[in-house]
Design a protein around this motif. Structure first.
Motif, short mmCIF file in Angstrom:
data_model
loop_
_atom_site.label_atom_id
_atom_site.label_comp_id
_atom_site.label_asym_id
_atom_site.label_seq_id
_atom_site.Cartn_x
_atom_site.Cartn_y
_atom_site.Cartn_z
N LYS A 1 -5.68 4.18 0.61
CA LYS A 1 -4.35 3.94 1.18
C LYS A 1 -3.51 5.20 1.35
CE LYS A 1 -4.10 -0.87 -0.16
NZ LYS A 1 -4.65 -1.18 -1.48
N GLY A 2 -3.97 6.29 0.77
CA GLY A 2 -3.30 7.58 0.98
C GLY A 2 -2.08 7.86 0.11
N PHE A 3 -1.69 6.93 -0.79
CA PHE A 3 -0.49 7.21 -1.60
C PHE A 3 -0.80 8.13 -2.77
CE2 PHE A 3 -2.08 2.97 -2.80
CZ PHE A 3 -2.51 3.27 -4.08
N ARG A 4 0.29 8.73 -3.31
CA ARG A 4 0.14 9.66 -4.43
C ARG A 4 -0.27 8.90 -5.68
NH1 ARG A 4 4.12 14.14 -3.44
NH2 ARG A 4 4.61 14.21 -5.64
N LEU A 5 -1.21 9.47 -6.42
CA LEU A 5 -1.66 8.79 -7.64
C LEU A 5 -0.80 9.14 -8.84
CD1 LEU A 5 -5.50 9.29 -7.16
CD2 LEU A 5 -4.24 7.13 -7.01
N LEU A 6 0.04 10.16 -8.68
CA LEU A 6 0.90 10.54 -9.80
C LEU A 6 2.12 11.29 -9.27
CD1 LEU A 6 0.29 13.86 -10.26
CD2 LEU A 6 -1.79 12.92 -11.19
N ASP A 7 3.12 11.41 -10.12
CA ASP A 7 4.30 12.20 -9.79
C ASP A 7 4.55 13.19 -10.92
OD1 ASP A 7 5.53 11.47 -7.30
OD2 ASP A 7 5.61 9.46 -8.15
N VAL A 8 5.12 14.33 -10.59
CA VAL A 8 5.44 15.31 -11.63
C VAL A 8 6.93 15.60 -11.58
CG1 VAL A 8 4.88 17.58 -12.59
CG2 VAL A 8 3.20 16.39 -11.19
N LYS A 9 7.57 15.52 -12.75
CA LYS A 9 9.02 15.79 -12.78
C LYS A 9 9.38 16.52 -14.06
CE LYS A 9 11.09 12.22 -9.97
NZ LYS A 9 11.20 10.80 -10.04
N ASP B 1 -4.81 8.47 -3.22
CA ASP B 1 -5.81 7.42 -3.12
C ASP B 1 -6.48 7.52 -1.74
OD1 ASP B 1 -6.67 4.49 -4.02
OD2 ASP B 1 -6.06 4.38 -1.92
N ASN B 2 -7.81 7.56 -1.72
CA ASN B 2 -8.52 7.71 -0.43
C ASN B 2 -8.27 6.55 0.51
OD1 ASN B 2 -9.67 10.11 -0.92
ND2 ASN B 2 -11.65 9.29 -1.59
N ILE C 1 -14.39 -4.55 -13.96
CA ILE C 1 -13.15 -4.06 -14.57
C ILE C 1 -13.46 -3.47 -15.95
CG2 ILE C 1 -10.99 -4.85 -15.62
CD1 ILE C 1 -10.55 -4.45 -12.76
N LYS C 2 -14.35 -4.12 -16.65
CA LYS C 2 -14.72 -3.63 -17.97
C LYS C 2 -15.25 -2.19 -17.85
CE LYS C 2 -16.67 -5.35 -22.13
NZ LYS C 2 -16.83 -6.49 -22.89
N ARG C 3 -16.00 -1.96 -16.79
CA ARG C 3 -16.52 -0.61 -16.57
C ARG C 3 -15.38 0.39 -16.35
NH1 ARG C 3 -20.83 -1.86 -13.12
NH2 ARG C 3 -19.85 -0.87 -11.33
N VAL C 4 -14.35 -0.06 -15.60
CA VAL C 4 -13.21 0.82 -15.34
C VAL C 4 -12.47 1.14 -16.64
CG1 VAL C 4 -10.96 1.00 -14.19
CG2 VAL C 4 -12.89 0.02 -12.98
N THR D 1 -11.38 3.10 -7.71
CA THR D 1 -10.57 3.19 -8.94
C THR D 1 -11.14 4.28 -9.85
OG1 THR D 1 -10.12 0.84 -8.80
CG2 THR D 1 -9.69 1.88 -10.91
N ALA D 2 -12.46 4.28 -10.01
CA ALA D 2 -13.09 5.29 -10.86
C ALA D 2 -12.82 6.69 -10.29
CB ALA D 2 -14.59 5.03 -10.95
N SER D 3 -12.89 6.81 -8.98
CA SER D 3 -12.66 8.13 -8.37
C SER D 3 -11.20 8.53 -8.54
CB SER D 3 -13.13 8.09 -6.91
OG SER D 3 -12.18 8.61 -6.06
N ASN D 4 -10.27 7.56 -8.45
CA ASN D 4 -8.85 7.86 -8.69
C ASN D 4 -8.62 8.40 -10.10
OD1 ASN D 4 -8.10 7.09 -6.16
ND2 ASN D 4 -7.30 5.08 -6.71
#
Ligand SMILES: Nc1ncnc2c1ncn2[C@@H]1O[C@H](COP(=O)(O)OP(=O)(O)OP(=O)(O)O)[C@@H](O)[C@H]1O
Ligand SMILES: [Mg+2]
Length: 336
Positions: free
Chosen positions: A72-80, A69-70, A203-206, A164-167
């Motif tokens: 806050k910098g946290f990971r948007l996903l995890d892979v396991k 995320d631009n 939000i509807k747009r998202v 959000t859209a960019s995420n």
């Protein structure tokens, strides 16, 4: 390819720096895609992902860079990767049959393609909290052999809607790079926020944005959205899925099996009656039963026993009932 990247990738190879090597390699693939050199990009991607030699390299180092995320910098996903099978979950017969059918279709993907058909790829999991939706996604990932990409929807929603859209875009760009089981967990969060009148239009747009990305997705992964609030999602959302899988609360017989499964760690007292437990736990989810079993096992161990008694578990069940009641109150008081 620019000379800086060429130098970096040569250096990474010589220094056996897999992490940097893969990072640059994925950047090169992205660059070739942007230049519309699709054939070359696909060829390079296959070299990275389908080469048996790669199994000697730490798996996480081979992954494309995890999007962040631009704001806050946290990971948007995890892979396991998981190593589980159908024995790890107790489901209604029809639910398990539907899921096994999804796996079968994926196994004969190439045969289906010769008839112009595709396996089911966009799946909605819905049902009560703690009934095994997330667990089942892990099992699907194990039996199909695709790593699990876990996306917690709540973390994708940014205070800036543009973000959000960019995420979402970043997540779908990542998904394009491999063959995964992708779990969009707590997917209903977008539906919940939609109920807030101040955010309504945006939000509807998202939501529409996400549904469009889902609809347009033509890659090889299986996309699963999971919710325990299906009533918040309108008909338009439901019809975009190829399969809808319902996770109900376990009936008496399944409750017995789940108790059995989570009490395995210790021997049971001679007069242990699973029927009685099953009756006492009416309305419990699999997660509630697991928690009760953990509580009872700990109690027995703390008391220096090497067996678990029916009374230990009944006490743990009644404690779990109280906890569930307390959780309900908290849930209903949440602002959405
Ligand atoms: N049907 C089940 N069979 C066996 N174990 C279960 C089952 N359901 C839940 N559990 C246990 O409870 C844990 C939590 O369940 P899980 O996270 O899969 O629920 P969920 O349906 O995803 O809930 P939520 O909607 O709250 O995300 C599981 O990891 C597992 O240990
Ligand atoms: Mg879950």
């Amino acid at each position: 390819m620019n000379s800086e990247k060429l130098v970096k990738i040569f250096k990474a190879f010589i220094e056996k720096n897999n992490e940097t090597f893969y990072k640059i390699a994925w950047e090169i693939i992205d660059e070739e895609k942007r230049k519309k050199h699709h054939l070359l990009a696909t060829q390079l991607k296959h070299i990275l992902t389908e080469n048996p030699v790669a199994s000697n390299i730490n798996y996480t180092q081979q992954l494309p860079p995890i999007p962040r995320d631009n704001e806050k910098g946290f990971r948007l996903l995890d892979v396991k990767k998981f190593c589980m099978d159908w024995g790890d979950v107790v489901l209604a017969k029809e639910t398990e049959e539907t899921l096994r059918q999804i796996v079968k279709e994926l196994e004969i993907e190439k045969v289906l393609a010769t008839y112009g058909l595709k396996p089911k790829q966009k799946i909605l999991f819905y049902g009560h909290s703690g009934t095994g939706k997330t667990l089942t996604a892990k099992i699907l990932s194990s039996v199909i052999g695709y790593p699990l990409v876990y996306v917690r929807f709540e973390s994708v929603i940014s205070s800036f809607l543009g973000e959000t859209a960019s995420n979402l875009r970043k997540i779908f760009d990542f998904i394009e790079k491999g063959k995964w089981i992708v779990l969009f967990d707590e997917f209903d969060i977008i539906g919940k926020q939609r109920d807030d009148p101040t955010e309504h239009g945006e939000i509807k747009r998202v939501v529409n944005n996400f549904m469009l990305m889902l609809e347009n997705y033509e890659g090889e992964s299986v996309l699963i959205a999971s919710t325990n609030h299906p009533h918040l999602l309108d008909i338009g959302v439901w019809r975009r899925f190829d399969e809808i899988v319902y996770f109900d609360l376990p009936d008496k017989e399944r409750r017995k099996k789940i108790f059995e499964k989570y009490l395995r760690v210790l021997k049971k007292d001679k007069d242990f009656d699973l029927n009685k437990l099953s009756e006492e736990s009416e309305g419990f989810s699999g997660a509630d039963i697991e928690q009760s079993c953990i509580g009872a096992l700990k109690m027995a161990i703390l008391n220096g026993k090497d067996t678990v008694s029916l009374l230990d578990v009944i006490k743990a069940v009644s404690r779990q009932k109280k906890r569930t009641e307390a959780k309900k109150v908290i849930r209903y008081e949440r602002p959405y």
